[in-house]
Design a protein around this motif. Structure first.
Motif, PDB file in Angstrom:
ATOM      1  N   ILE A 167      37.120  32.494  35.339  1.00 48.83           N
ATOM      2  CA  ILE A 167      38.086  32.265  36.424  1.00 48.83           C
ATOM      3  C   ILE A 167      39.218  33.309  36.331  1.00 48.83           C
ATOM      4  O   ILE A 167      39.635  33.888  37.332  1.00 48.83           O
ATOM      5  CB  ILE A 167      38.627  30.817  36.368  1.00 48.83           C
ATOM      6  CG1 ILE A 167      37.499  29.851  36.764  1.00 48.83           C
ATOM      7  CG2 ILE A 167      39.846  30.638  37.273  1.00 48.83           C
ATOM      8  CD1 ILE A 167      37.766  28.393  36.446  1.00 48.83           C
ATOM      9  N   HIS A 168      39.664  33.580  35.123  1.00 47.85           N
ATOM     10  CA  HIS A 168      40.676  34.634  34.933  1.00 47.85           C
ATOM     11  C   HIS A 168      40.142  35.984  35.405  1.00 47.85           C
ATOM     12  O   HIS A 168      40.845  36.763  36.044  1.00 47.85           O
ATOM     13  CB  HIS A 168      41.089  34.714  33.457  1.00 47.85           C
ATOM     14  CG  HIS A 168      42.095  33.681  33.060  1.00 47.85           C
ATOM     15  ND1 HIS A 168      43.410  33.982  32.736  1.00 47.85           N
ATOM     16  CD2 HIS A 168      41.990  32.335  32.956  1.00 47.85           C
ATOM     17  CE1 HIS A 168      44.058  32.859  32.431  1.00 47.85           C
ATOM     18  NE2 HIS A 168      43.221  31.854  32.553  1.00 47.85           N
ATOM     19  N   ARG A 169      38.883  36.259  35.085  1.00 53.88           N
ATOM     20  CA  ARG A 169      38.288  37.536  35.487  1.00 53.88           C
ATOM     21  C   ARG A 169      38.139  37.607  37.008  1.00 53.88           C
ATOM     22  O   ARG A 169      38.363  38.655  37.626  1.00 53.88           O
ATOM     23  CB  ARG A 169      36.917  37.707  34.808  1.00 53.88           C
ATOM     24  CG  ARG A 169      36.346  39.102  34.981  1.00 53.88           C
ATOM     25  CD  ARG A 169      35.109  39.330  34.125  1.00 53.88           C
ATOM     26  NE  ARG A 169      34.564  40.658  34.362  1.00 53.88           N
ATOM     27  CZ  ARG A 169      34.916  41.748  33.698  1.00 53.88           C
ATOM     28  NH1 ARG A 169      35.803  41.674  32.731  1.00 53.88           N
ATOM     29  NH2 ARG A 169      34.386  42.931  33.995  1.00 53.88           N
ATOM     30  N   ALA A 170      37.754  36.488  37.625  1.00 56.53           N
ATOM     31  CA  ALA A 170      37.611  36.460  39.087  1.00 56.53           C
ATOM     32  C   ALA A 170      38.959  36.755  39.750  1.00 56.53           C
ATOM     33  O   ALA A 170      39.037  37.457  40.756  1.00 56.53           O
ATOM     34  CB  ALA A 170      37.076  35.100  39.530  1.00 56.53           C
ATOM     35  N   LYS A 171      40.026  36.211  39.166  1.00 61.82           N
ATOM     36  CA  LYS A 171      41.367  36.466  39.709  1.00 61.82           C
ATOM     37  C   LYS A 171      41.703  37.959  39.601  1.00 61.82           C
ATOM     38  O   LYS A 171      42.216  38.571  40.540  1.00 61.82           O
ATOM     39  CB  LYS A 171      42.392  35.630  38.929  1.00 61.82           C
ATOM     40  CG  LYS A 171      43.852  35.950  39.207  1.00 61.82           C
ATOM     41  CD  LYS A 171      44.271  35.359  40.553  1.00 61.82           C
ATOM     42  CE  LYS A 171      45.769  35.402  40.791  1.00 61.82           C
ATOM     43  NZ  LYS A 171      46.379  36.703  40.685  1.00 61.82           N
ATOM     44  N   GLN A 172      41.354  38.534  38.459  1.00 63.01           N
ATOM     45  CA  GLN A 172      41.634  39.952  38.217  1.00 63.01           C
ATOM     46  C   GLN A 172      40.915  40.852  39.230  1.00 63.01           C
ATOM     47  O   GLN A 172      41.433  41.879  39.639  1.00 63.01           O
ATOM     48  CB  GLN A 172      41.160  40.271  36.792  1.00 63.01           C
ATOM     49  CG  GLN A 172      41.608  41.592  36.237  1.00 63.01           C
ATOM     50  CD  GLN A 172      40.974  41.839  34.852  1.00 63.01           C
ATOM     51  OE1 GLN A 172      40.459  40.917  34.214  1.00 63.01           O
ATOM     52  NE2 GLN A 172      41.010  43.088  34.409  1.00 63.01           N
ATOM     53  N   TYR A 173      39.693  40.460  39.615  1.00 61.63           N
ATOM     54  CA  TYR A 173      38.896  41.262  40.561  1.00 61.63           C
ATOM     55  C   TYR A 173      38.710  40.518  41.881  1.00 61.63           C
ATOM     56  O   TYR A 173      37.651  40.596  42.495  1.00 61.63           O
ATOM     57  CB  TYR A 173      37.518  41.572  39.957  1.00 61.63           C
ATOM     58  CG  TYR A 173      37.571  42.409  38.706  1.00 61.63           C
ATOM     59  CD1 TYR A 173      37.730  43.794  38.782  1.00 61.63           C
ATOM     60  CD2 TYR A 173      37.467  41.826  37.448  1.00 61.63           C
ATOM     61  CE1 TYR A 173      37.777  44.572  37.622  1.00 61.63           C
ATOM     62  CE2 TYR A 173      37.521  42.596  36.288  1.00 61.63           C
ATOM     63  CZ  TYR A 173      37.670  43.964  36.382  1.00 61.63           C
ATOM     64  OH  TYR A 173      37.715  44.716  35.245  1.00 61.63           O
ATOM     65  N   SER A 174      39.742  39.777  42.326  1.00 59.43           N
ATOM     66  CA  SER A 174      39.565  38.836  43.445  1.00 59.43           C
ATOM     67  C   SER A 174      38.972  39.489  44.687  1.00 59.43           C
ATOM     68  O   SER A 174      38.186  38.872  45.393  1.00 59.43           O
ATOM     69  CB  SER A 174      40.883  38.148  43.760  1.00 59.43           C
ATOM     70  OG  SER A 174      41.863  39.119  44.045  1.00 59.43           O
ATOM     71  N   ASP A 175      39.336  40.756  44.961  1.00 60.18           N
ATOM     72  CA  ASP A 175      38.839  41.383  46.194  1.00 60.18           C
ATOM     73  C   ASP A 175      37.360  41.768  46.089  1.00 60.18           C
ATOM     74  O   ASP A 175      36.741  42.138  47.071  1.00 60.18           O
ATOM     75  CB  ASP A 175      39.690  42.606  46.548  1.00 60.18           C
ATOM     76  CG  ASP A 175      39.738  43.623  45.420  1.00 60.18           C
ATOM     77  OD1 ASP A 175      39.570  43.213  44.242  1.00 60.18           O
ATOM     78  OD2 ASP A 175      39.926  44.819  45.695  1.00 60.18           O
ATOM     79  N   GLN A 176      36.800  41.697  44.876  1.00 61.48           N
ATOM     80  CA  GLN A 176      35.381  42.065  44.733  1.00 61.48           C
ATOM     81  C   GLN A 176      34.470  40.856  44.505  1.00 61.48           C
ATOM     82  O   GLN A 176      33.270  41.008  44.320  1.00 61.48           O
ATOM     83  CB  GLN A 176      35.213  43.024  43.552  1.00 61.48           C
ATOM     84  CG  GLN A 176      35.906  44.358  43.761  1.00 61.48           C
ATOM     85  CD  GLN A 176      35.904  45.180  42.480  1.00 61.48           C
ATOM     86  OE1 GLN A 176      34.858  45.432  41.893  1.00 61.48           O
ATOM     87  NE2 GLN A 176      37.076  45.580  42.036  1.00 61.48           N
ATOM     88  N   VAL A 177      35.073  39.667  44.512  1.00 64.86           N
ATOM     89  CA  VAL A 177      34.255  38.462  44.294  1.00 64.86           C
ATOM     90  C   VAL A 177      33.496  38.159  45.583  1.00 64.86           C
ATOM     91  O   VAL A 177      34.067  38.190  46.662  1.00 64.86           O
ATOM     92  CB  VAL A 177      35.161  37.275  43.892  1.00 64.86           C
ATOM     93  CG1 VAL A 177      34.339  36.002  43.746  1.00 64.86           C
ATOM     94  CG2 VAL A 177      35.888  37.586  42.586  1.00 64.86           C
ATOM     95  N   GLN A 178      32.192  37.931  45.473  1.00 63.96           N
ATOM     96  CA  GLN A 178      31.377  37.725  46.680  1.00 63.96           C
ATOM     97  C   GLN A 178      30.617  36.412  46.619  1.00 63.96           C
ATOM     98  O   GLN A 178      30.133  36.013  45.554  1.00 63.96           O
ATOM     99  CB  GLN A 178      30.332  38.840  46.792  1.00 63.96           C
ATOM    100  CG  GLN A 178      30.912  40.186  47.137  1.00 63.96           C
ATOM    101  CD  GLN A 178      29.795  41.210  47.273  1.00 63.96           C
ATOM    102  OE1 GLN A 178      28.766  40.935  47.878  1.00 63.96           O
ATOM    103  NE2 GLN A 178      30.009  42.361  46.686  1.00 63.96           N
ATOM    104  N   TYR A 179      30.518  35.794  47.794  1.00 60.05           N
ATOM    105  CA  TYR A 179      29.672  34.608  47.909  1.00 60.05           C
ATOM    106  C   TYR A 179      28.284  35.071  48.321  1.00 60.05           C
ATOM    107  O   TYR A 179      28.133  35.779  49.317  1.00 60.05           O
ATOM    108  CB  TYR A 179      30.264  33.649  48.957  1.00 60.05           C
ATOM    109  CG  TYR A 179      29.385  32.468  49.239  1.00 60.05           C
ATOM    110  CD1 TYR A 179      28.839  31.717  48.199  1.00 60.05           C
ATOM    111  CD2 TYR A 179      29.106  32.092  50.545  1.00 60.05           C
ATOM    112  CE1 TYR A 179      28.021  30.635  48.459  1.00 60.05           C
ATOM    113  CE2 TYR A 179      28.298  30.999  50.814  1.00 60.05           C
ATOM    114  CZ  TYR A 179      27.752  30.275  49.768  1.00 60.05           C
ATOM    115  OH  TYR A 179      26.940  29.204  50.030  1.00 60.05           O
TER     116      TYR A 179
END
Ligand SMILES: [Zn+2]
Length: 541
Positions: A167-179
């Motif tokens: 979750i911390h990593r997703a926040k760090q790369y939030s603009d690259q997280v994809q559904y």
């Protein structure tokens, strides 16, 4: 239109993953439905809220827990796809500050294969540096800098196996997280979200009903499997400090279970003294970005071997680690640090025995061969047995057109190895596909390779270490090459129990042989006279 293509591409990758794992894939995921939203980060937030709160999780810093677990190894079994090796159990205390790449792991390993020994040591990671305190392998120093390879493998293991760290990593790369869409896993509908990994993305399967992560997966490079899916299934959720955490984790590689861990004494508000992450100046080594990339790309290859208490993280990819020892006229021991080959010069071609470790090791040996014998092709590669540390480099020789000689009972395994896709880190055979020629030696029989002057007899030796084990014998020099069944000079004292059983089997096979065997050349270790071998085995009984 562009978006549609992208989604089809992702479905294509899943379909490939599900259909092409030739060596093993017991995954029960069904194919991915198309995504109807691109807001992957929103789904991560929903997941985090169901775990106890997105903001509360981002506010976490010190995390501590204990782990007890067991390690299994599918690629060291007696026969391919046979019963897994029970490598051993372990306990550790883990402390980390989320989002900092600082961790401390205090290990107690109960190793059962191939050594039967306990190891107690501590791994500290602090940013780009790491150190190991205590004996972690049979050849270790009391304390040593951690190679960047191992640093990469451990950093990845720590993050991928932690929903909180993800979750911390997703926040760090939030603009690259994809559904990516929905898929069924264990008969339950999941939303799949991709977050950036290192060279491959990390996919989190979020259970649509509970909104908790069911599992996480990422594609790695493995010497035998090629593209290998590392999957961690989370279960036994418990609430700690108001946040849900999984207490049981099952790790699989291409559908095969390799590690089961149970977590306890979880503390999500741990105040951890910064001194626990200190690495003394004398143990700080240069960060090596190439090694780090290797460690994260193949984290499970390294993390599966550490439990054997053998230092597989040693970097044996450079020419500097190649030592060519002339054993007899036109016979060379091509030695690395841990695993060796033998090169036999024939009248108009060469025979190589053993392609251990990984592709890069084979390339080191092959370039030395091309330098020394520019006009002699490598016609045959004799592989002693199918264990993954002994066949990781076979594809490099296959790509050159060499005929690969293997025990007949393991032929199917090699066929799968040669067909396995290596797209994560393309190797020579991936880049230059050829129809690989495999020649087999039947159980209890031999095969003669001859140029009319020199005969090399390749024997199949029945033993309890591995089915289809081959020992090549250079008849005119009375030299026999052997891997694992006996390792010349390896043990100063008596041969330990498991190893001794293998040596007893070799001795039984050689005693009845009509051949004049005078020297044993090790796939590990050095060389030994036949008499020394016999005396060593007998004195160890
Ligand atoms: Zn072996």
């Amino acid at each position: 239109m562009r978006k549609y293509k992208k989604i089809v591409g992702i479905v294509g990758i899943f379909a490939t993953l599900l259909s092409s794992s030739v060596i093993a894939d017991e995954s029960n995921s069904e194919s991915l439905e198309l995504a109807n939203s691109t807001s992957g980060f929103a789904k991560i937030k929903v997941m985090a809220n169901s775990m106890g709160g997105f903001k509360s999780i981002l506010a976490l810093e010190g995390v501590e827990f204990n782990v007890s677990g067991s390690r299994f190894e599918p690629e060291q079994s007696y026969k391919p796809a046979g019963e897994f090796i029970d490598v051993g159990d372990y306990n550790y205390k883990f402390s980390t500050i989320l989002n900092t790449q600082q961790s401390r792991t205090e290990w107690l390993r109960d190793v059962r294969f191939p050594f039967i020994q306990q190891f107690s040591y501590t791994e500290v990671i602090n940013g780009n540096f790491g150190a190991v305190f205590g004996f972690d392998t049979v050849f270790a120093a009391p304390q040593a800098p951690m190679l960047s390879t191992r640093l990469g493998a451990q950093v990845k293991q720590n993050i991928v196996s932690s929903p909180l760290a993800l979750i911390h990593r997703a926040k760090q790369y939030s603009d690259q997280v994809q559904y990516l869409g929905t898929v069924k896993f264990n008969d339950r509908l999941q939303q799949v979200v991709s977050i950036p990994g290192w060279n491959q993305d990390i996919r989190i399967y979020i259970d649509v009903a509970s909104k908790l992560p069911s599992k996480v997966e990422t594609l790695e490079d493995d010497t035998v499997y090629g593209d290998a899916q590392w999957e961690i299934v989370f279960s036994h959720w418990d609430e700690v400090n108001g946040i849900k955490v999984p207490l049981e984790l099952h790790h699989k590689l291409n559908g095969r279970e390799i590690n089961i861990e149970t977590r306890s004494s979880v503390n999500l508000n741990a105040s951890i003294d910064a001194s626990l992450f200190l690495i003394p100046a004398e143990l700080v080594s240069d960060f090596n970005a190439d090694q780090f990339a290797w460690g994260v790309r193949s984290s499970q290859w390294f993390n599966r071997f550490l439990p054997f208490a053998i230092p597989f993280d040693l970097d044996q990819r450079s020419a500097a680690t190649l030592q060519m020892v002339e054993l007899a006229p036109k016979v060379f021991h091509a030695k690395a640090i841990t695993h060796h080959s033998m090169i036999i010069e024939m009248d108009d071609y060469l025979i190589v025995t053993e392609a251990p470790l990984y592709e890069e090791r084979s390339q080191v040996v092959i370039s030395e061969i091309k330098k020394r014998w520019p006009n002699k092709p490598i016609k045959y590669l004799v592989v002693t047995h199918f264990h993954n540390d002994h066949i990781g480099g076979v594809r490099a020789y296959a790509a050159l057109g060499a005929t690969i000689i293997v025990g007949s009972e393991t032929k199917d395994h090699y066929e799968a190895v040669f067909k396995a896709p290596h797209t994560v880190f393309p190797d020579a055979l991936q880049n230059n596909p050829v129809d690989v020629k495999i020649k087999t030696v039947e159980a209890g029989h031999d095969l003669v390779l001859s140029d009319g002057i020199r005969n090399v007899r390749v024997f199949d030796v029945t033993n309890r270490h591995a089915i289809g084990t081959l020992v090549p014998f250079v008849e005119d020099e009375n030299l026999l090459f052997v891997s694992d069944l006996y390792s010349p000079g390896f043990f100063a004292d008596a041969i330990p129990p498991l190893f001794l059983g293998w040596s007893v089997d070799l001795l039984a096979a050689l005693e009845t042989s009509p051949l004049d065997i005078q020297w044993l050349v090790g796939g590990h270790g050095g060389i030994s006279s036949y008499d020394t071998f016999v005396a060593k085995v007998q004195s160890s009984l």
